[in-house]
Design a protein around this motif. Structure first.
Motif, short mmCIF file in Angstrom:
data_model
loop_
_atom_site.label_atom_id
_atom_site.label_comp_id
_atom_site.label_asym_id
_atom_site.label_seq_id
_atom_site.Cartn_x
_atom_site.Cartn_y
_atom_site.Cartn_z
N VAL A 198 -22.02 -20.22 51.84
CA VAL A 198 -22.96 -19.16 52.22
C VAL A 198 -22.19 -18.02 52.90
O VAL A 198 -21.47 -18.23 53.87
CB VAL A 198 -24.06 -19.71 53.15
CG1 VAL A 198 -25.01 -18.59 53.58
CG2 VAL A 198 -24.85 -20.82 52.46
N ASP A 199 -22.33 -16.81 52.35
CA ASP A 199 -21.57 -15.66 52.85
C ASP A 199 -22.23 -14.98 54.05
O ASP A 199 -21.55 -14.50 54.95
CB ASP A 199 -21.39 -14.62 51.75
CG ASP A 199 -20.64 -15.21 50.56
OD1 ASP A 199 -19.63 -15.89 50.80
OD2 ASP A 199 -21.08 -14.99 49.42
N VAL A 200 -23.56 -14.90 54.03
CA VAL A 200 -24.29 -14.22 55.11
C VAL A 200 -25.55 -15.01 55.44
O VAL A 200 -26.20 -15.56 54.54
CB VAL A 200 -24.68 -12.77 54.72
CG1 VAL A 200 -25.44 -12.08 55.87
CG2 VAL A 200 -23.46 -11.94 54.35
N PHE A 201 -25.90 -15.08 56.73
CA PHE A 201 -27.10 -15.76 57.20
C PHE A 201 -28.04 -14.73 57.82
O PHE A 201 -27.61 -13.90 58.62
CB PHE A 201 -26.74 -16.81 58.26
CG PHE A 201 -25.86 -17.90 57.75
CD1 PHE A 201 -26.39 -19.13 57.38
CD2 PHE A 201 -24.48 -17.71 57.62
CE1 PHE A 201 -25.57 -20.15 56.91
CE2 PHE A 201 -23.65 -18.72 57.14
CZ PHE A 201 -24.20 -19.93 56.77
N VAL A 202 -29.30 -14.79 57.41
CA VAL A 202 -30.32 -13.88 57.95
C VAL A 202 -31.39 -14.73 58.63
O VAL A 202 -31.90 -15.67 58.03
CB VAL A 202 -30.97 -13.04 56.83
CG1 VAL A 202 -31.93 -12.00 57.43
CG2 VAL A 202 -29.91 -12.37 55.96
N ASP A 203 -31.71 -14.39 59.88
CA ASP A 203 -32.71 -15.17 60.60
C ASP A 203 -33.85 -14.26 61.04
O ASP A 203 -33.62 -13.20 61.61
CB ASP A 203 -32.06 -15.85 61.81
CG ASP A 203 -32.89 -17.02 62.26
OD1 ASP A 203 -33.20 -17.88 61.43
OD2 ASP A 203 -33.26 -17.05 63.45
N CYS A 204 -35.08 -14.69 60.74
CA CYS A 204 -36.25 -13.86 61.05
C CYS A 204 -37.03 -14.48 62.20
O CYS A 204 -37.53 -15.60 62.08
CB CYS A 204 -37.15 -13.73 59.82
SG CYS A 204 -36.24 -13.11 58.40
N GLN A 205 -37.11 -13.75 63.30
CA GLN A 205 -37.75 -14.28 64.49
C GLN A 205 -38.05 -13.12 65.43
O GLN A 205 -37.63 -12.00 65.19
CB GLN A 205 -36.81 -15.27 65.17
CG GLN A 205 -35.43 -14.68 65.40
CD GLN A 205 -34.57 -15.52 66.31
OE1 GLN A 205 -35.00 -15.92 67.37
NE2 GLN A 205 -33.36 -15.80 65.90
N GLU A 206 -38.78 -13.43 66.48
CA GLU A 206 -39.18 -12.39 67.42
C GLU A 206 -39.13 -12.99 68.81
O GLU A 206 -39.64 -14.09 69.04
CB GLU A 206 -40.59 -11.91 67.06
CG GLU A 206 -40.92 -10.50 67.47
CD GLU A 206 -41.16 -10.41 68.96
OE1 GLU A 206 -40.79 -9.38 69.54
OE2 GLU A 206 -41.70 -11.36 69.56
N ASP A 207 -38.53 -12.28 69.75
CA ASP A 207 -38.30 -12.82 71.10
C ASP A 207 -39.55 -13.39 71.77
O ASP A 207 -39.51 -14.48 72.34
CB ASP A 207 -37.74 -11.72 72.02
CG ASP A 207 -36.26 -11.47 71.79
OD1 ASP A 207 -35.71 -12.03 70.82
OD2 ASP A 207 -35.67 -10.71 72.57
N MET A 208 -40.64 -12.64 71.71
CA MET A 208 -41.83 -13.08 72.46
C MET A 208 -42.43 -14.36 71.88
O MET A 208 -43.01 -15.15 72.60
CB MET A 208 -42.88 -11.96 72.50
CG MET A 208 -42.46 -10.74 73.29
SD MET A 208 -42.00 -11.08 75.01
CE MET A 208 -43.61 -11.38 75.72
N TRP A 209 -42.31 -14.53 70.55
CA TRP A 209 -42.80 -15.78 69.97
C TRP A 209 -41.95 -16.96 70.45
O TRP A 209 -42.43 -18.08 70.59
CB TRP A 209 -42.74 -15.76 68.45
CG TRP A 209 -43.58 -14.76 67.72
CD1 TRP A 209 -43.18 -14.01 66.64
CD2 TRP A 209 -44.97 -14.42 67.92
NE1 TRP A 209 -44.22 -13.23 66.19
CE2 TRP A 209 -45.33 -13.47 66.95
CE3 TRP A 209 -45.93 -14.84 68.84
CZ2 TRP A 209 -46.61 -12.91 66.86
CZ3 TRP A 209 -47.20 -14.30 68.77
CH2 TRP A 209 -47.53 -13.35 67.79
N GLU A 210 -40.65 -16.71 70.68
CA GLU A 210 -39.77 -17.79 71.12
C GLU A 210 -39.90 -18.06 72.61
O GLU A 210 -39.54 -19.14 73.08
CB GLU A 210 -38.29 -17.44 70.85
CG GLU A 210 -37.98 -16.91 69.46
CD GLU A 210 -37.98 -17.97 68.40
OE1 GLU A 210 -38.76 -18.93 68.52
OE2 GLU A 210 -37.21 -17.85 67.44
N GLY A 211 -40.36 -17.06 73.36
CA GLY A 211 -40.38 -17.18 74.82
C GLY A 211 -38.98 -17.07 75.40
O GLY A 211 -38.71 -17.54 76.49
N ILE A 212 -38.09 -16.42 74.64
CA ILE A 212 -36.70 -16.30 75.05
C ILE A 212 -36.24 -14.88 74.76
O ILE A 212 -36.45 -14.38 73.65
CB ILE A 212 -35.80 -17.29 74.27
CG1 ILE A 212 -36.12 -18.73 74.68
CG2 ILE A 212 -34.32 -16.99 74.48
CD1 ILE A 212 -35.44 -19.77 73.84
#
Lengths: 152, 390
Positions: B46-60
């Motif tokens: 795998v050449d590139v990793f893309v992660d979809c997330q949002e700080d407030m949903w994580e609480g972090i």
């Protein structure tokens, strides 16, 4: 190991008392500052953009990226769309349903979102409403300086 | 310019709660499954990793720094997208199509069961001075306004919204990723009191926890790993006014979805009616009216006419264009930023002939349309095809 998960919730540790932080200071921006003064004065402002469209509440910039000019909104205001909230996000029934409307002044292209105090049977898109401001000493320069809209 | 292939998918969860794993654990689970499905070694292939997330949903805060290790991306090119997983897939498409990467992994997850203050976080996304302070009772009131405006503009009857809920919740009974599936009749929906006018609780999707990982590759490289290739023929994305100016939204419409669809259709070179092009559609339905609006904004149905086709049974599982054969979000739940990727997985499995009991026979072309949900006006649309089923 990943395949060896606990499956009884009684064995899983929680820290339920922890909460997310929620304290911030918000600055209103250039147009927001003028709107704040106007609201405390019992008035509403909009922004007139290069293409002639007027939007409420006024932003510091227009949707077409131009800088508009602040104008006073005079109304009359009309109910464009509405909804009634009977339940909160967790499914609890509210004691009193809340009517929320898009209320559009005739002299703007869009409407404000606000609480409507009117009997449910009387709600009709197009009906004329007026803003009811809080007493002057309770105003803070934010949207709740208008307590609600009600039928004329 | 290489064609872009989806060579593997993996998922974990799609349950009301997942206390046995933390969110990083869930990311590891779905990614391990996707890499196994694609037959790739993430540390080499795998050449590139893309992660979809949002700080407030994580609480972090700065949660993107939590992204690399659980998906195999430590000390490899990794970046995060604060948005729906389908937007991450758009980034993967660009990386591969431009030749910058041969293999890209995209992960998205949502763990709403652990967010104690979910209601407050929704309100936290509202303009702090001009919208958030209003005592509106439920942040989803914005969808109520859109639903009423949509019905008023198009003349869509209340029964059609109820029919969407009955169709999707029942259809989900055949899908193992649909915890909120149930035998719900049209009468059940119509008899229920309004939760947010003009919708009852049956018509408002609930939440579920899930992590989803998708592996994409260039055409040349894809064939080295698998012969179960699903092509990503087009992908579009668009934002209308943004949540900083909700008041400027075109009520009762979703113009961002129309623009995203036009972009995706152009890339996929779809000419003529898209309704005849697809074998199935997995479209946004977190509120009942949104399925009908999504079908119109993606030009599957003419404006204001989706309810006519729905009532004629055209979108039923055995109809000419099955819409949400998975049961949609009404049956699967909302997994926050993983919602769009969850629906992409459904489409991929359909096109590989691996959808199990809810397999659409001979599925060859699929539409996926996602909306980031209240209070956003951001949409993404993907066009997929495969020869696996032929």
């Amino acid at each position: 190991m990943s395949w060896d998960k606990d499956w009884r919730t009684s064995e899983i540790i929680f820290w339920p008392e922890r909460e997310e932080v929620d304290k911030y200071v918000y600055t209103p921006g250039i147009s927001g500052q003028e709107l704040a003064k106007a609201l405390m004065d019992g008035r509403v402002l909009g922004i007139k953009c290069k293409d002639g469209q007027v939007y409420v509440p006024p932003k510091t910039y227009c949707p077409d990226f131009s800088q508009g000019e602040l104008v006073e909104i005079r109304g009359p205001w009309r109910l464009l769309h509405y909804t009634v909230v009977y339940e909160d996000l967790y499914g609890n029934r509210l004691q009193n349903p809340i009517v929320i409307g898009i209320i559009k002044p005739d002299d703007a292209s869009n409407g404000l979102i606000h609480i409507v105090n009117a009997e449910l049977e009387r709600l009709r898109p197009g009906m004329e409403l007026k803003p009811v401001f809080k007493p002057k000493d309770q105003r803070k320069g934010i949207i709740t300086d208008i307590d609600h809209f009600e039928p004329v | 310019m290489s064609r872009v292939a989806i060579i593997g998918v993996g998922w974990y969860g799609f349950k009301p709660s997942t206390p046995e794993v933390h969110f990083q654990g869930m990311m590891f689970e779905s990614s391990s499954r996707a890499y196994a499905d694609a037959n790739v070694d993430p540390r080499k292939d795998v050449d590139v990793f893309v992660d979809c997330q949002e700080d407030m949903w994580e609480g972090i805060a700065i949660a993107d720094e939590f992204a690399p290790e659980p998906i195999g991306g430590a000390l490899r090119p990794t970046f995060t997208v604060a948005g729906d997983g389908l937007l991450g897939v758009a980034h993967a498409y660009m990386l591969i199509n431009s030749g910058l990467a041969n293999v890209v992994a995209v992960e998205a997850h949502g763990k709403p069961s652990e967010i104690k203050t979910l209601n407050d976080i929704y309100y936290f996304a509202f303009d702090p001075l001009h919208l958030r302070p209003l005592p509106t009772g439920n942040p989803f009131f914005l969808a109520g306004l859109d639903a009423q405006a949509y019905m008023a503009r198009t003349g869509t009857p209340r029964e059609s919204l109820a029919l969407v809920a009955s169709k999707n919740r029942s259809q989900g009974l055949l899908n193992e990723r649909a915890p909120y599936a149930a035998r719900i009749t049209l009468d059940d929906v119509l008899r229920a009191p309004y939760a947010i006018y003009p919708m009852s609780e049956y018509e408002i999707s609930r939440f579920s926890d899930a992590s989803v990982t998708v592996v994409l590759a260039s055409e040349e490289v894809a064939r080295k790993f698998t012969d179960r290739i699903v092509w990503l023929d087009g992908i579009g994305f668009n934002t209308e006014v943004g949540t900083g100016a909700v008041e400027l939204h075109q009520w009762g419409r979703m113009p961002s979805m129309r623009q995203a669809a036009l972009m995706a259709y152009k890339m996929a070179r779809i000419e003529g009616s898209p309704s005849r092009y697809f074998s199935l559609a997995e479209v946004e339905d977190r509120f009942s009216f949104m399925e009908l609006l999504a079908l119109e904004e993606t030009m599957i149905a003419p404006e204001g006419q989706a309810h006519v086709s729905l009532e004629a049974g055209d979108y039923d599982f055995n109809g000419p264009l099955p819409v949400n054969p998975s049961g949609g979000s009404l049956a699967m739940g909302i997994q926050l930023e993983a919602t769009g990727l969850g629906r992409l997985v459904e489409a991929v499995l359909q096109l590989r002939g691996e959808a199990g009991q809810h397999q659409v026979k001979g599925a060859r072309r699929a539409l996926v349309a996602s909306w980031r949900g209240v209070p956003s006006y951001t949409s993404a649309v993907a066009v997929l095809s495969s020869e696996v089923n032929s």
